[in-house]
Structure formats: C-alpha cells, structure tokens
Write a protein that holds these residues in place. Structure first.
Motif, PDB file in Angstrom:
ATOM      1  N   TYR A 161       0.831  -1.206   0.000  1.00  0.00           N
ATOM      2  CA  TYR A 161       0.000   0.000   0.000  1.00  0.00           C
ATOM      3  C   TYR A 161       0.866   1.256   0.000  1.00  0.00           C
ATOM      4  N   THR A 162       1.889   1.294   0.843  1.00  0.00           N
ATOM      5  CA  THR A 162       2.795   2.450   0.854  1.00  0.00           C
ATOM      6  C   THR A 162       3.386   2.644  -0.539  1.00  0.00           C
ATOM      7  N   HIS A 163       3.796   1.540  -1.109  1.00  0.00           N
ATOM      8  CA  HIS A 163       4.386   1.583  -2.442  1.00  0.00           C
ATOM      9  C   HIS A 163       3.407   2.168  -3.456  1.00  0.00           C
ATOM     10  N   GLY A 164       2.139   1.731  -3.369  1.00  0.00           N
ATOM     11  CA  GLY A 164       1.109   2.231  -4.274  1.00  0.00           C
ATOM     12  C   GLY A 164       0.872   3.726  -4.096  1.00  0.00           C
ATOM     13  N   LEU A 165       0.858   4.165  -2.829  1.00  0.00           N
ATOM     14  CA  LEU A 165       0.666   5.597  -2.546  1.00  0.00           C
ATOM     15  C   LEU A 165       1.782   6.424  -3.174  1.00  0.00           C
ATOM     16  N   ILE A 166       3.006   5.965  -3.006  1.00  0.00           N
ATOM     17  CA  ILE A 166       4.154   6.706  -3.532  1.00  0.00           C
ATOM     18  C   ILE A 166       4.116   6.712  -5.056  1.00  0.00           C
ATOM     19  N   ALA A 167       3.833   5.543  -5.626  1.00  0.00           N
ATOM     20  CA  ALA A 167       3.833   5.434  -7.089  1.00  0.00           C
ATOM     21  C   ALA A 167       2.714   6.256  -7.718  1.00  0.00           C
ATOM     22  N   SER A 168       1.617   6.480  -6.966  1.00  0.00           N
ATOM     23  CA  SER A 168       0.495   7.213  -7.564  1.00  0.00           C
ATOM     24  C   SER A 168       0.575   8.709  -7.297  1.00  0.00           C
ATOM     25  N   ALA A 169       1.637   9.183  -6.612  1.00  0.00           N
ATOM     26  CA  ALA A 169       1.785  10.628  -6.397  1.00  0.00           C
ATOM     27  C   ALA A 169       2.093  11.292  -7.728  1.00  0.00           C
ATOM     28  N   PRO A 170       1.254  12.257  -8.152  1.00  0.00           N
ATOM     29  CA  PRO A 170       1.445  12.867  -9.480  1.00  0.00           C
ATOM     30  C   PRO A 170       2.843  13.462  -9.663  1.00  0.00           C
ATOM     31  N   SER A 171       3.438  13.980  -8.561  1.00  0.00           N
ATOM     32  CA  SER A 171       4.725  14.652  -8.696  1.00  0.00           C
ATOM     33  C   SER A 171       5.831  13.684  -9.113  1.00  0.00           C
ATOM     34  N   ARG A 172       5.599  12.370  -8.912  1.00  0.00           N
ATOM     35  CA  ARG A 172       6.636  11.401  -9.267  1.00  0.00           C
ATOM     36  C   ARG A 172       6.467  10.864 -10.681  1.00  0.00           C
ATOM     37  N   ASN A 173       5.392  11.281 -11.331  1.00  0.00           N
ATOM     38  CA  ASN A 173       5.105  10.673 -12.618  1.00  0.00           C
ATOM     39  C   ASN A 173       5.941  11.298 -13.737  1.00  0.00           C
ATOM     40  N   PRO A 174       6.562  10.474 -14.590  1.00  0.00           N
ATOM     41  CA  PRO A 174       7.279  11.059 -15.717  1.00  0.00           C
ATOM     42  C   PRO A 174       6.293  11.814 -16.595  1.00  0.00           C
ATOM     43  N   ARG A 175       6.723  12.985 -17.074  1.00  0.00           N
ATOM     44  CA  ARG A 175       5.819  13.840 -17.831  1.00  0.00           C
ATOM     45  C   ARG A 175       5.221  13.087 -19.022  1.00  0.00           C
ATOM     46  N   GLY A 176       3.912  13.237 -19.210  1.00  0.00           N
ATOM     47  CA  GLY A 176       3.268  12.637 -20.367  1.00  0.00           C
ATOM     48  C   GLY A 176       2.864  11.179 -20.184  1.00  0.00           C
ATOM     49  N   GLN A 177       3.389  10.525 -19.151  1.00  0.00           N
ATOM     50  CA  GLN A 177       3.013   9.130 -18.914  1.00  0.00           C
ATOM     51  C   GLN A 177       1.696   9.078 -18.145  1.00  0.00           C
ATOM     52  N   PRO A 178       0.895   8.020 -18.377  1.00  0.00           N
ATOM     53  CA  PRO A 178      -0.350   7.926 -17.588  1.00  0.00           C
ATOM     54  C   PRO A 178      -0.033   7.777 -16.102  1.00  0.00           C
ATOM     55  N   LEU A 179      -0.857   8.380 -15.265  1.00  0.00           N
ATOM     56  CA  LEU A 179      -0.656   8.272 -13.815  1.00  0.00           C
ATOM     57  C   LEU A 179      -0.903   6.839 -13.373  1.00  0.00           C
ATOM     58  N   GLN A 180      -0.123   6.402 -12.372  1.00  0.00           N
ATOM     59  CA  GLN A 180      -0.361   5.077 -11.814  1.00  0.00           C
ATOM     60  C   GLN A 180      -1.443   5.175 -10.760  1.00  0.00           C
ATOM     61  N   GLN A 181      -2.156   4.091 -10.567  1.00  0.00           N
ATOM     62  CA  GLN A 181      -3.206   4.082  -9.553  1.00  0.00           C
ATOM     63  C   GLN A 181      -3.193   2.776  -8.795  1.00  0.00           C
ATOM     64  N   ILE A 182      -3.595   2.844  -7.527  1.00  0.00           N
ATOM     65  CA  ILE A 182      -3.794   1.604  -6.789  1.00  0.00           C
ATOM     66  C   ILE A 182      -5.092   0.998  -7.310  1.00  0.00           C
ATOM     67  N   PRO A 183      -5.079  -0.270  -7.748  1.00  0.00           N
ATOM     68  CA  PRO A 183      -6.312  -0.836  -8.303  1.00  0.00           C
ATOM     69  C   PRO A 183      -7.410  -0.945  -7.238  1.00  0.00           C
ATOM     70  N   GLY A 184      -8.650  -0.922  -7.691  1.00  0.00           N
ATOM     71  CA  GLY A 184      -9.773  -1.125  -6.766  1.00  0.00           C
ATOM     72  C   GLY A 184     -10.124   0.122  -5.994  1.00  0.00           C
ATOM     73  N   MET A 185     -11.073  -0.027  -5.076  1.00  0.00           N
ATOM     74  CA  MET A 185     -11.599   1.105  -4.315  1.00  0.00           C
ATOM     75  C   MET A 185     -11.234   0.947  -2.849  1.00  0.00           C
ATOM     76  N   THR A 186     -11.185   2.079  -2.140  1.00  0.00           N
ATOM     77  CA  THR A 186     -11.026   2.014  -0.691  1.00  0.00           C
ATOM     78  C   THR A 186     -12.258   1.320  -0.126  1.00  0.00           C
ATOM     79  N   PRO A 187     -12.086   0.252   0.651  1.00  0.00           N
ATOM     80  CA  PRO A 187     -13.272  -0.435   1.165  1.00  0.00           C
ATOM     81  C   PRO A 187     -13.966   0.382   2.254  1.00  0.00           C
ATOM     82  N   SER A 188     -15.270   0.182   2.399  1.00  0.00           N
ATOM     83  CA  SER A 188     -15.997   0.819   3.495  1.00  0.00           C
ATOM     84  C   SER A 188     -15.570   0.183   4.811  1.00  0.00           C
TER      85      SER A 188
END
Ligand SMILES: Nc1ncnc2c1ncn2[C@@H]1O[C@H](COP(=O)(O)OP(=O)(O)OP(=O)(O)O)[C@@H](O)[C@H]1O
Ligand SMILES: [Mg+2]
Length: 327
Positions: free
Chosen positions: A250-277
């Motif tokens: 999960y930590t890894h997913g959070l870091i990878a999905s931070a927009p500031s870390r994304n190479p320009r022009g590449q699609p943003l990464q996302q943690i799959p699925g939804m936050t559960p209730s």
C-alpha cells in the motif's frame, strides 16, 4: 524524558445503526521531543480520529475502547475530563484544517489570545498581551499590534490559519497535532508555515504530528512517517526508510500514484480497486483485495512487526528491487 507521546494499541470505534465502525484499530506509534511525524493515508483511513483520540475530543457515538495514550509517561485516558481540559491548549494543542474551529468569529484576536494564555497561566493582562503579540510575530504576521485588534473576518484564509497556529503556540505545548492545516492555502504560504513549524520543533523541542494526504509534504517536513490504511498503521519508520524503500504494497502504491513522481506525459499510476468501506472490510489484511501480492495467508490479520528498520503490517514485504522498479 526523550519520548513525548506514546500511543499503544489504540482503538476508537463508532457503534452506529449500520454496524461497528473501527475508525482507529490497534494503532501504535511514538513521537520524541522535537520530532516531526507525518501521519498519512487516504480519506477515511482514521487520521483525524487518531488526532481527536489523543486530544480527548472523541464525541458520541464515537468512543475510545482500548489502548494507552501516554504523554511523557502519563496515561491521558485515565484522567478525569477536567484534568484533560487543563492539558488541552496547554501541553497538547491541535490545529485544524479550518482555522474557524479554533477562532471565535465575534471576538477580537487579542481577546481570544489573552484568554487562551490566562486559561493556563497566572499572568497579568499586559503580559498575556505581550505573549500574544510575540506569538503573532513568530508565525510571520506583519504589524502584529494592529492585527491584535482585528476580528477573524478581517484576515485572509492564510492569515487566519497563522493566527490559529499562533494560538496553539501560546502556551508552548509539548505536542502539537496539525490536521491538514495548509491544504487550503496556496503553495508559498504553505511552504512558509511548514518552515516555521519545523523551526519551532527544532528550537523548542515541541513534538509534532502532521496529518496529511500529501507525501511530498511529509518528505520535506517530517522525520518519521506512519502510513494508515482502513484504521490501521500498515508501515511506519523514518521518512527515508519508508518513502525511499517502502516495504508495504500500500505504501508503495501511494508513492507510485503521487502525481509529482510521474514522468511527464506518462499515464498516472493508480492503486487498483476502491477504498473499502469500514463497515465492510475484508477479513485479515484490509488491503488484500487490492494487493497484487496477497495470498491465503493474508486472510489472517498481520501484526505490526519490525522488518528492516521499520514497523510493518504485512506477510509479504516488498523487496527493494520491486519497490524501486517504478521510481
Ligand atoms: N460520527 C461518526 N459516525 C460514524 N463514523 C464516523 C464518524 N466520524 C468518523 N467516522 C468514521 O471514521 C473513519 C475515520 O475518519 P477520519 O475522519 O479519521 O478519516 P481521515 O483519515 O481523517 O480522512 P480525511 O483524509 O478525509 O480527513 C471514517 O471512515 C468514518 O467513516
Ligand atoms: Mg481527516
């Protein structure tokens, strides 16, 4: 004593008609004198409730049902409400996202600040006023003498938040909890406030818990970080260990999905699925239904244990090569 705050196995729950919401579920961490801890996690993960629990501000139907909250070794949960009121605003203070949670709209700033001082210290009005003036100077408010006579509505949002911070500083608390106080501010004001808070902790030994969604703020400001998911801490340790070498998926997913870390022009990464209730969490590890590494073992609840110089709640820690594959 070196450790300002220790939280052990804290559980805060809401018994509502729809079921039992475990907003804070077995949370443990500690913050040392002068140390800054970032508390991160998605919306609804229990960050604010952790702060309110420490402050003794959990209202019904919420209730702390288990755990210890030790301020310099003293268990705050065992204190009667009156003793807790004396500690709040004096030895521990909280700064909220909305400064109007702290400020009274119908009172002048000097009245509010002097009251905050005199509620906890036996000083004259003159001394209280001078202390208030000094607190405004510390948070970078220009023309503090004039500003003291103003009402909250005469300030901009950023200035209002500075006043709320100044009020939190008045009695030189041992611990300050900041609940995303700068998210609504523009980046230059946010930067100034972060700089001032960090300086304050270094100079006065105040321990600080900074609650935020924003990993880049934690990276720049904090010494340690605790990552929450669905009411539990899944990983905690030094900022360098956790943010540069995350071991929890999960930590890894959070870091990878931070927009500031994304190479320009590449699609943003996302943690799959939804936050559960929180009313309908998967059994065992709550992250397992979104995790690429989950196995049947993850149907059991992993305990927080020490793994490679950090605390981790996971049966399948990432290896560094994996963690760095996306960076
Ligand atoms: N009054 C309440 N009744 C029932 N559940 C509540 C109540 N207040 C909070 N909760 C639950 O507690 C959980 C934790 O809430 P909390 O406000 O601590 O989240 P958070 O991490 O601060 O989220 P955000 O980033 O949006 O501020 C939420 O999922 C929410 O469902
Ligand atoms: Mg919150």
């Amino acid at each position: 004593m070196d450790t300002t705050l220790t939280v052990n196995n804290l559980q805060t729950q809401f018994a509502i008609r729809a079921g039992l919401v475990k907003a804070v579920d077995d949370v443990s961490f500690s913050v040392k004198r002068g140390e800054i801890m970032g508390l991160v996690g998605e919306s609804g993960s229990g960050k604010s409730m952790t702060g309110y629990s420490i402050m003794g501000l959990v209202d019904a139907p919420g209730k702390i049902v288990a755990g210890e909250i030790l301020l310099q070794g003293q268990d705050l949960r065992s204190l009667p409400p009156e003793a807790m009121r004396k500690i709040r605003g004096n030895r521990i203070a909280m700064i909220f996202q909305d400064p109007m949670m702290t400020l009274n709209p119908v009172l002048r700033i000097d009245t509010q600040m002097m009251e905050a001082v005199r509620a906890h210290q036996d000083v004259s009005r003159m001394v209280a006023r001078e202390m208030s003036r000094e607190a405004l100077v510390r948070v970078g408010i220009p023309a503090p003498d004039e500003r003291l006579q103003a009402y909250p509505h005469q300030f901009s949002g950023g200035m209002r938040q500075r006043v709320a911070i100044a009020i939190a500083l008045l009695n030189q608390p041992d611990l300050i909890i900041c609940d995303e106080p700068t998210t609504a501010l523009d980046v230059t004001i946010q930067g100034q406030i972060l700089y001032e808070m960090q300086k304050l902790c270094r100079e006065s030994g105040t321990a600080l818990i900074w609650i935020t969604h924003d990993l880049s703020v934690v990276a720049g400001l904090a010494d340690t970080v605790s990552v929450m998911y669905a009411g539990r801490i899944v990983e905690s340790g030094t900022v360098q260990q956790v943010l540069e070498h995350p071991r929890h998926p999960y930590t890894h997913g959070l870091i990878a999905s931070a927009p500031s870390r994304n190479p320009r022009g590449q699609p943003l990464q996302q943690i799959p699925g939804m936050t559960p209730s929180l009313l309908n969490l998967p059994e065992g590890c709550a992250f397992r239904t979104r995790c690429a590494h989950a196995t049947v073992e993850c149907r059991q609840t992993p305990q927080l244990r020490e793994v490679e110089q950090r605390m981790l709640r996971c049966y399948h820690p990432l290896r560094d090569s994996l963690a760095e594959a996306v960076s």
